[in-house]
Design an enzyme around this catalytic site. Structure first.
Site, PDB file in Angstrom:
ATOM      1  N   ARG A  94      -3.036  -9.656 -14.109  1.00 36.40           N
ATOM      2  CA  ARG A  94      -1.750  -9.788 -14.795  1.00 36.40           C
ATOM      3  C   ARG A  94      -1.761 -11.091 -15.594  1.00 36.40           C
ATOM      4  O   ARG A  94      -2.325 -12.092 -15.163  1.00 36.40           O
ATOM      5  CB  ARG A  94      -0.602  -9.824 -13.779  1.00 36.40           C
ATOM      6  CG  ARG A  94      -0.441  -8.507 -13.051  1.00 36.40           C
ATOM      7  CD  ARG A  94       0.717  -8.517 -12.090  1.00 36.40           C
ATOM      8  NE  ARG A  94       1.964  -8.551 -12.836  1.00 36.40           N
ATOM      9  CZ  ARG A  94       3.052  -9.178 -12.440  1.00 36.40           C
ATOM     10  NH1 ARG A  94       3.060  -9.840 -11.302  1.00 36.40           N
ATOM     11  NH2 ARG A  94       4.135  -9.151 -13.168  1.00 36.40           N
ATOM     12  N   SER A  96       0.575 -13.170 -15.954  1.00 40.63           N
ATOM     13  CA  SER A  96       1.244 -14.244 -15.199  1.00 40.63           C
ATOM     14  C   SER A  96       0.261 -14.935 -14.250  1.00 40.63           C
ATOM     15  O   SER A  96       0.346 -16.145 -14.036  1.00 40.63           O
ATOM     16  CB  SER A  96       2.444 -13.701 -14.424  1.00 40.63           C
ATOM     17  OG  SER A  96       2.046 -12.659 -13.557  1.00 40.63           O
ATOM     18  N   GLY A  98      -3.051 -15.099 -14.857  1.00 38.26           N
ATOM     19  CA  GLY A  98      -3.904 -15.847 -15.780  1.00 38.26           C
ATOM     20  C   GLY A  98      -3.272 -17.166 -16.199  1.00 38.26           C
ATOM     21  O   GLY A  98      -3.966 -18.174 -16.361  1.00 38.26           O
ATOM     22  N   ARG A  99      -1.961 -17.182 -16.337  1.00 34.47           N
ATOM     23  CA  ARG A  99      -1.268 -18.417 -16.727  1.00 34.47           C
ATOM     24  C   ARG A  99      -1.265 -19.457 -15.614  1.00 34.47           C
ATOM     25  O   ARG A  99      -0.959 -20.624 -15.848  1.00 34.47           O
ATOM     26  CB  ARG A  99       0.157 -18.094 -17.169  1.00 34.47           C
ATOM     27  CG  ARG A  99       0.195 -17.342 -18.485  1.00 34.47           C
ATOM     28  CD  ARG A  99       1.626 -17.074 -18.944  1.00 34.47           C
ATOM     29  NE  ARG A  99       1.596 -16.211 -20.102  1.00 34.47           N
ATOM     30  CZ  ARG A  99       2.046 -14.966 -20.130  1.00 34.47           C
ATOM     31  NH1 ARG A  99       2.600 -14.445 -19.052  1.00 34.47           N
ATOM     32  NH2 ARG A  99       1.961 -14.246 -21.218  1.00 34.47           N
ATOM     33  N   THR A 120     -12.475  -3.724  -4.875  1.00 32.54           N
ATOM     34  CA  THR A 120     -12.847  -5.128  -4.726  1.00 32.54           C
ATOM     35  C   THR A 120     -12.461  -5.866  -5.995  1.00 32.54           C
ATOM     36  O   THR A 120     -12.711  -5.397  -7.107  1.00 32.54           O
ATOM     37  CB  THR A 120     -14.359  -5.265  -4.452  1.00 32.54           C
ATOM     38  OG1 THR A 120     -14.646  -4.675  -3.181  1.00 32.54           O
ATOM     39  CG2 THR A 120     -14.800  -6.718  -4.446  1.00 32.54           C
ATOM     40  N   LEU A 121     -11.850  -7.028  -5.814  1.00 31.34           N
ATOM     41  CA  LEU A 121     -11.376  -7.854  -6.930  1.00 31.34           C
ATOM     42  C   LEU A 121     -12.175  -9.150  -6.976  1.00 31.34           C
ATOM     43  O   LEU A 121     -12.367  -9.798  -5.947  1.00 31.34           O
ATOM     44  CB  LEU A 121      -9.889  -8.182  -6.758  1.00 31.34           C
ATOM     45  CG  LEU A 121      -8.948  -7.001  -6.572  1.00 31.34           C
ATOM     46  CD1 LEU A 121      -7.548  -7.497  -6.203  1.00 31.34           C
ATOM     47  CD2 LEU A 121      -8.910  -6.154  -7.832  1.00 31.34           C
ATOM     48  N   GLU A 122     -12.603  -9.540  -8.153  1.00 30.76           N
ATOM     49  CA  GLU A 122     -13.305 -10.807  -8.363  1.00 30.76           C
ATOM     50  C   GLU A 122     -12.273 -11.843  -8.785  1.00 30.76           C
ATOM     51  O   GLU A 122     -11.593 -11.651  -9.788  1.00 30.76           O
ATOM     52  CB  GLU A 122     -14.349 -10.659  -9.461  1.00 30.76           C
ATOM     53  CG  GLU A 122     -15.311  -9.513  -9.251  1.00 30.76           C
ATOM     54  CD  GLU A 122     -15.852  -8.961 -10.558  1.00 30.76           C
ATOM     55  OE1 GLU A 122     -15.483  -9.452 -11.649  1.00 30.76           O
ATOM     56  OE2 GLU A 122     -16.637  -8.012 -10.490  1.00 30.76           O
ATOM     57  N   GLN A 139      -3.110  -5.200 -12.801  1.00 31.99           N
ATOM     58  CA  GLN A 139      -2.587  -3.937 -13.311  1.00 31.99           C
ATOM     59  C   GLN A 139      -3.721  -2.926 -13.401  1.00 31.99           C
ATOM     60  O   GLN A 139      -4.842  -3.283 -13.728  1.00 31.99           O
ATOM     61  CB  GLN A 139      -2.031  -4.108 -14.721  1.00 31.99           C
ATOM     62  CG  GLN A 139      -1.005  -5.180 -14.889  1.00 31.99           C
ATOM     63  CD  GLN A 139      -0.669  -5.340 -16.357  1.00 31.99           C
ATOM     64  OE1 GLN A 139      -0.043  -4.470 -16.937  1.00 31.99           O
ATOM     65  NE2 GLN A 139      -1.093  -6.435 -16.950  1.00 31.99           N
ATOM     66  N   TYR A 152     -17.952   9.642  -9.646  1.00 32.11           N
ATOM     67  CA  TYR A 152     -18.687   8.471  -9.178  1.00 32.11           C
ATOM     68  C   TYR A 152     -19.375   8.764  -7.847  1.00 32.11           C
ATOM     69  O   TYR A 152     -18.761   9.278  -6.922  1.00 32.11           O
ATOM     70  CB  TYR A 152     -17.716   7.304  -9.030  1.00 32.11           C
ATOM     71  CG  TYR A 152     -18.351   6.032  -8.537  1.00 32.11           C
ATOM     72  CD1 TYR A 152     -19.239   5.327  -9.334  1.00 32.11           C
ATOM     73  CD2 TYR A 152     -18.053   5.530  -7.283  1.00 32.11           C
ATOM     74  CE1 TYR A 152     -19.806   4.144  -8.896  1.00 32.11           C
ATOM     75  CE2 TYR A 152     -18.622   4.344  -6.831  1.00 32.11           C
ATOM     76  CZ  TYR A 152     -19.497   3.657  -7.642  1.00 32.11           C
ATOM     77  OH  TYR A 152     -20.064   2.495  -7.208  1.00 32.11           O
TER      78      TYR A 152
END
Length: 180
Positions: A94, A96, A98-99, A120-122, A139, A152
């Site tokens: 998002r 926000s 990143g800010r 999985t999120l980096e 998102q 997949y």
């Protein structure tokens, strides 16, 4: 073609998109806000080498959050199971977040058609930043594929927690030899 808010809502209702748990409050005009799951893997302070076995620390995010340190890689996961056999997912951070100086999904924003799991999120931070389990962090958008669909079948398609790099040594060496 990207799905709109109403198309996402309808696709979740018919089961052609899976978002579990689903909260209509998290719908945007062309995406759905996903939340950070309860677990983080923290990169070791040593060199990350794809040919070497590396131990990552895994923690459960406490109620008062976790302070992300600059210069470290963190692997989190989506609180939600997300995916579709009909659409292609794209996960991004998002604005926000990143800010705050937290970068999310730096290199792997494209999900594969047919993969339905907790993603999985980096995460990496440019300044010390606190994150909390359950916070809106990114998102997901859904795209209509063109051509013959192919589900997949990869290594990361059934995760429930963050998953570190699992490409095998033999596969890396075979690929390296093939380009020489």
């Amino acid at each position: 073609m990207i799905l709109t808010r109403e198309a996402i809502r309808q696709s979740v209702a018919t089961g052609s998109i899976v978002i579990q748990p689903f909260d209509e409050e998290l719908l945007n005009p062309n995406s759905y806000n996903y939340r950070l799951g309860r677990f983080l893997k923290i990169s070791p302070r040593s060199v990350l080498d794809p040919l070497a076995a590396v131990e990552w620390d895994e923690i459960e995010i406490p109620e008062d959050g976790v302070l992300l340190e600059p210069g470290r890689l963190y692997l989190g996961h989506t609180m939600e199971r997300i995916g579709s056999k009909s659409f292609v997912t794209s996960l991004i951070g998002r604005s926000s977040i990143g800010r705050l100086g937290v970068f999310l999904q730096i290199s792997a924003d494209l999900g594969h058609q047919g993969a339905i799991h907790s993603w999985t999120l980096e995460l990496t931070a440019v300044q010390p930043t606190r994150v909390y389990a359950g916070m809106r962090i990114g998102q997901v958008s859904f795209w209509v594929p063109t051509g013959e669909p192919r589900e997949y079948q990869g290594r990361y398609g059934s995760e429930a927690k963050p998953r570190e790099y699992i490409l095998g040594r033999d596969e890396i060496l075979r690929t390296a030899r093939a380009i020489r």
